[in-house]
Design a protein around this motif. Structure first.
Motif, PDB file in Angstrom:
ATOM      1  N   THR A  40      42.258  -3.697  -1.886  1.00 58.05           N
ATOM      2  CA  THR A  40      43.427  -3.023  -1.301  1.00 58.05           C
ATOM      3  C   THR A  40      44.488  -4.056  -0.925  1.00 58.05           C
ATOM      4  O   THR A  40      45.686  -3.829  -1.116  1.00 58.05           O
ATOM      5  CB  THR A  40      42.993  -2.251  -0.036  1.00 58.05           C
ATOM      6  OG1 THR A  40      41.875  -1.433  -0.387  1.00 58.05           O
ATOM      7  CG2 THR A  40      44.098  -1.378   0.505  1.00 58.05           C
ATOM      8  N   GLU A  41      44.030  -5.194  -0.417  1.00 53.30           N
ATOM      9  CA  GLU A  41      44.978  -6.209   0.042  1.00 53.30           C
ATOM     10  C   GLU A  41      45.827  -6.718  -1.129  1.00 53.30           C
ATOM     11  O   GLU A  41      47.042  -6.888  -1.003  1.00 53.30           O
ATOM     12  CB  GLU A  41      44.224  -7.372   0.720  1.00 53.30           C
ATOM     13  CG  GLU A  41      43.595  -7.007   2.066  1.00 53.30           C
ATOM     14  CD  GLU A  41      42.465  -5.942   1.980  1.00 53.30           C
ATOM     15  OE1 GLU A  41      41.756  -5.892   0.936  1.00 53.30           O
ATOM     16  OE2 GLU A  41      42.297  -5.166   2.934  1.00 53.30           O
ATOM     17  N   GLU A  42      45.175  -6.944  -2.275  1.00 57.14           N
ATOM     18  CA  GLU A  42      45.943  -7.402  -3.455  1.00 57.14           C
ATOM     19  C   GLU A  42      46.967  -6.345  -3.880  1.00 57.14           C
ATOM     20  O   GLU A  42      48.099  -6.660  -4.259  1.00 57.14           O
ATOM     21  CB  GLU A  42      44.992  -7.639  -4.635  1.00 57.14           C
ATOM     22  CG  GLU A  42      44.220  -8.941  -4.595  1.00 57.14           C
ATOM     23  CD  GLU A  42      43.252  -9.033  -5.768  1.00 57.14           C
ATOM     24  OE1 GLU A  42      43.454  -9.889  -6.628  1.00 57.14           O
ATOM     25  OE2 GLU A  42      42.299  -8.214  -5.833  1.00 57.14           O
ATOM     26  N   ALA A  43      46.546  -5.074  -3.819  1.00 54.38           N
ATOM     27  CA  ALA A  43      47.449  -3.991  -4.225  1.00 54.38           C
ATOM     28  C   ALA A  43      48.650  -3.910  -3.295  1.00 54.38           C
ATOM     29  O   ALA A  43      49.794  -3.727  -3.735  1.00 54.38           O
ATOM     30  CB  ALA A  43      46.699  -2.664  -4.234  1.00 54.38           C
ATOM     31  N   LEU A  80      40.991   7.268   2.823  1.00 55.78           N
ATOM     32  CA  LEU A  80      41.344   7.309   4.255  1.00 55.78           C
ATOM     33  C   LEU A  80      41.672   5.900   4.753  1.00 55.78           C
ATOM     34  O   LEU A  80      42.624   5.683   5.497  1.00 55.78           O
ATOM     35  CB  LEU A  80      40.200   7.916   5.075  1.00 55.78           C
ATOM     36  CG  LEU A  80      39.900   9.387   4.764  1.00 55.78           C
ATOM     37  CD1 LEU A  80      38.747   9.899   5.614  1.00 55.78           C
ATOM     38  CD2 LEU A  80      41.137  10.243   5.011  1.00 55.78           C
ATOM     39  N   ARG A  81      40.857   4.951   4.274  1.00 55.45           N
ATOM     40  CA  ARG A  81      41.117   3.566   4.648  1.00 55.45           C
ATOM     41  C   ARG A  81      42.456   3.092   4.058  1.00 55.45           C
ATOM     42  O   ARG A  81      43.252   2.434   4.728  1.00 55.45           O
ATOM     43  CB  ARG A  81      39.978   2.660   4.143  1.00 55.45           C
ATOM     44  CG  ARG A  81      40.055   1.253   4.716  1.00 55.45           C
ATOM     45  CD  ARG A  81      38.875   0.402   4.313  1.00 55.45           C
ATOM     46  NE  ARG A  81      39.113  -0.397   3.126  1.00 55.45           N
ATOM     47  CZ  ARG A  81      39.801  -1.538   3.108  1.00 55.45           C
ATOM     48  NH1 ARG A  81      40.315  -2.030   4.199  1.00 55.45           N
ATOM     49  NH2 ARG A  81      39.969  -2.208   1.974  1.00 55.45           N
ATOM     50  N   LEU A  82      42.710   3.493   2.815  1.00 57.12           N
ATOM     51  CA  LEU A  82      43.965   3.099   2.169  1.00 57.12           C
ATOM     52  C   LEU A  82      45.167   3.611   2.972  1.00 57.12           C
ATOM     53  O   LEU A  82      46.152   2.893   3.171  1.00 57.12           O
ATOM     54  CB  LEU A  82      43.995   3.636   0.728  1.00 57.12           C
ATOM     55  CG  LEU A  82      45.280   3.378  -0.056  1.00 57.12           C
ATOM     56  CD1 LEU A  82      45.547   1.875  -0.203  1.00 57.12           C
ATOM     57  CD2 LEU A  82      45.207   4.028  -1.452  1.00 57.12           C
ATOM     58  N   ILE A  83      45.061   4.862   3.445  1.00 61.36           N
ATOM     59  CA  ILE A  83      46.166   5.430   4.236  1.00 61.36           C
ATOM     60  C   ILE A  83      46.431   4.556   5.466  1.00 61.36           C
ATOM     61  O   ILE A  83      47.570   4.202   5.758  1.00 61.36           O
ATOM     62  CB  ILE A  83      45.836   6.896   4.622  1.00 61.36           C
ATOM     63  CG1 ILE A  83      45.977   7.787   3.385  1.00 61.36           C
ATOM     64  CG2 ILE A  83      46.731   7.395   5.768  1.00 61.36           C
ATOM     65  CD1 ILE A  83      45.481   9.198   3.558  1.00 61.36           C
ATOM     66  N   GLU A  84      45.343   4.172   6.125  1.00 59.31           N
ATOM     67  CA  GLU A  84      45.517   3.332   7.331  1.00 59.31           C
ATOM     68  C   GLU A  84      46.161   1.993   6.984  1.00 59.31           C
ATOM     69  O   GLU A  84      47.053   1.512   7.680  1.00 59.31           O
ATOM     70  CB  GLU A  84      44.159   3.049   7.990  1.00 59.31           C
ATOM     71  CG  GLU A  84      43.621   4.236   8.763  1.00 59.31           C
ATOM     72  CD  GLU A  84      42.207   3.974   9.268  1.00 59.31           C
ATOM     73  OE1 GLU A  84      41.755   2.814   9.268  1.00 59.31           O
ATOM     74  OE2 GLU A  84      41.560   4.967   9.663  1.00 59.31           O
ATOM     75  N   VAL A  85      45.683   1.397   5.884  1.00 57.65           N
ATOM     76  CA  VAL A  85      46.214   0.070   5.511  1.00 57.65           C
ATOM     77  C   VAL A  85      47.686   0.176   5.113  1.00 57.65           C
ATOM     78  O   VAL A  85      48.496  -0.684   5.469  1.00 57.65           O
ATOM     79  CB  VAL A  85      45.367  -0.548   4.365  1.00 57.65           C
ATOM     80  CG1 VAL A  85      45.957  -1.876   3.905  1.00 57.65           C
ATOM     81  CG2 VAL A  85      43.935  -0.757   4.805  1.00 57.65           C
TER      82      VAL A  85
END
Ligand code: FDA
Length: 308
Positions: A40-43, A80-85
């Motif tokens: 996710t961080e790279e994205a 859900l985690r992606l939304i938070e990030v």
């Protein structure tokens, strides 16, 4: 022909293992041209760079065709985690997802539950959620699940439709009648002649017709293509009908036709880039090769570079 071949290859576990080993291993590995990263961080980093260059974004956590309810629930949790990030990162709040990733192929109720679990926080945080369209066995169920959400008053959600399918004109009218936002694509899957046009010219003619229908009657449609003729048609048609440039948007895939993305931005059109990421990138990557077999040359070249 190429689509069918690459689809068959995408099911080969040995090829997937090989590609997974080399495809993203280093910063210039071959799959990185189309995939923003495995994490996710790279994205988010890739998305930030695009946003700084004026692009709108949609992030897609890659995955599809899960075979158990547990896998589907895990994918929903990742979203859900992606939304938070995304909220924490400050980038644009827009995601894309696939229903077979959320379990529609296992059990429709599980999929609906998973989708609702994503749409609720997405709505709270002002996200737009696009449901990608998969191969034709899933077209009707995708639209039905979408309509279920619409009936439950979710308005932060839209769907993709494929000009390759004969049925799509009716589906565009069905979505326009709701006031739902449609992303129009040609269709990335190998489909039989019983349901889909086989000649590129027919797929393109349908794309142009459906573009007109969406521009005339749709709600903020997305014209998602790298095809200059399709784009030109949309521009000329919208111009001739006095449809303002902010009433629709163009969309392209990460890493494809960046020159054309820049040209549309320079002409003050809205341009969204679909940013795929995650460890399950292999089927998505193979669809990109199937669309343009010339891409294989660059894969082979980069493989030799990495192994030498
Ligand atoms: P076409 O295939 O005719 O290509 C036109 C030109 O674009 C080519 O000549 C080449 O220059 C360039 N190009 C196209 N593909 C390329 C590639 N892989 N590599 C390099 N250059 C390439 N499909 C689907 O079934 N369901 C979906 O939900 C989505 N979602 C989606 C979102 C977005 C934002 C886009 C842009 C596309 C999709 N697609 C999709 C994929 C779509 O169906 C289609 O397969 C691809 O966009 C390729 O078709 P084009 O419209 O670009 O035209």
């Amino acid at each position: 022909m190429a689509k069918a071949l690459f689809y068959a290859l995408s099911r080969r576990a040995s090829l997937k293992r090989l590609a997974s080993r080399y495809g993203m291993a280093t910063p210039d590995s071959f799959a990185r041209r189309f995939i923003a990263g495995e994490s996710t961080e790279e994205a988010i980093e890739a998305a930030r760079t695009l946003q700084a260059r004026g692009r709108l974004l949609t992030l897609d956590y890659l995955g599809e065709s899960v075979t158990t309810a547990d896998e589907a629930t895990t994918a929903a949790r990742e979203y859900l985690r992606l939304i938070e990030v995304i909220v924490a990162s400050g980038i644009e709040r827009n995601i894309s997802l696939k229903l077979t990733q959320l379990g529609v192929g296992v059990d429709r109720a599980t999929c609906v539950d998973n989708l609702r679990r994503i749409l609720d926080p997405a709505q709270r945080h002002g996200f737009f959620v696009r449901i990608d369209m998969e191969n034709s066995p899933y077209t009707e169920v995708t639209l039905e699940v979408f309509e279920t959400m619409w009936q439950q008053q979710y308005r932060n959600v839209g769907v993709a439709l494929q000009s390759a399918l004969y049925r799509t004109e009716k589906d565009v009218s069905r979505m326009n009648a709701l006031g739902a936002r449609v992303r129009l694509v040609k269709g990335a899957y190998k489909e039989p002649a019983s349901v889909a046009y086989q000649r590129k010219a027919d797929v393109d003619a349908a794309f142009s017709r459906l573009t007109e229908l969406l521009l005339d009657e749709g709600t903020y449609p997305a014209i998602a293509t790298h095809d200059e003729q399709m784009i030109e048609h949309a521009r000329v048609y919208a111009g001739s009908r006095g449809i303002a440039q902010d009433r629709f948007e163009f969309q392209m895939l990460y890493g494809i036709r960046r020159d054309l993305q820049a040209a549309l931005l320079a002409a003050a059109y809205r341009m969204r880039v679909y940013v795929p990421f995650g460890r399950e990138w292999f089927p998505y990557f193979m669809r990109r090769l199937g669309e343009r077999p010339a891409n294989v040359t660059f894969v082979i070249r980069s493989l030799f570079r990495e192994r030498s």
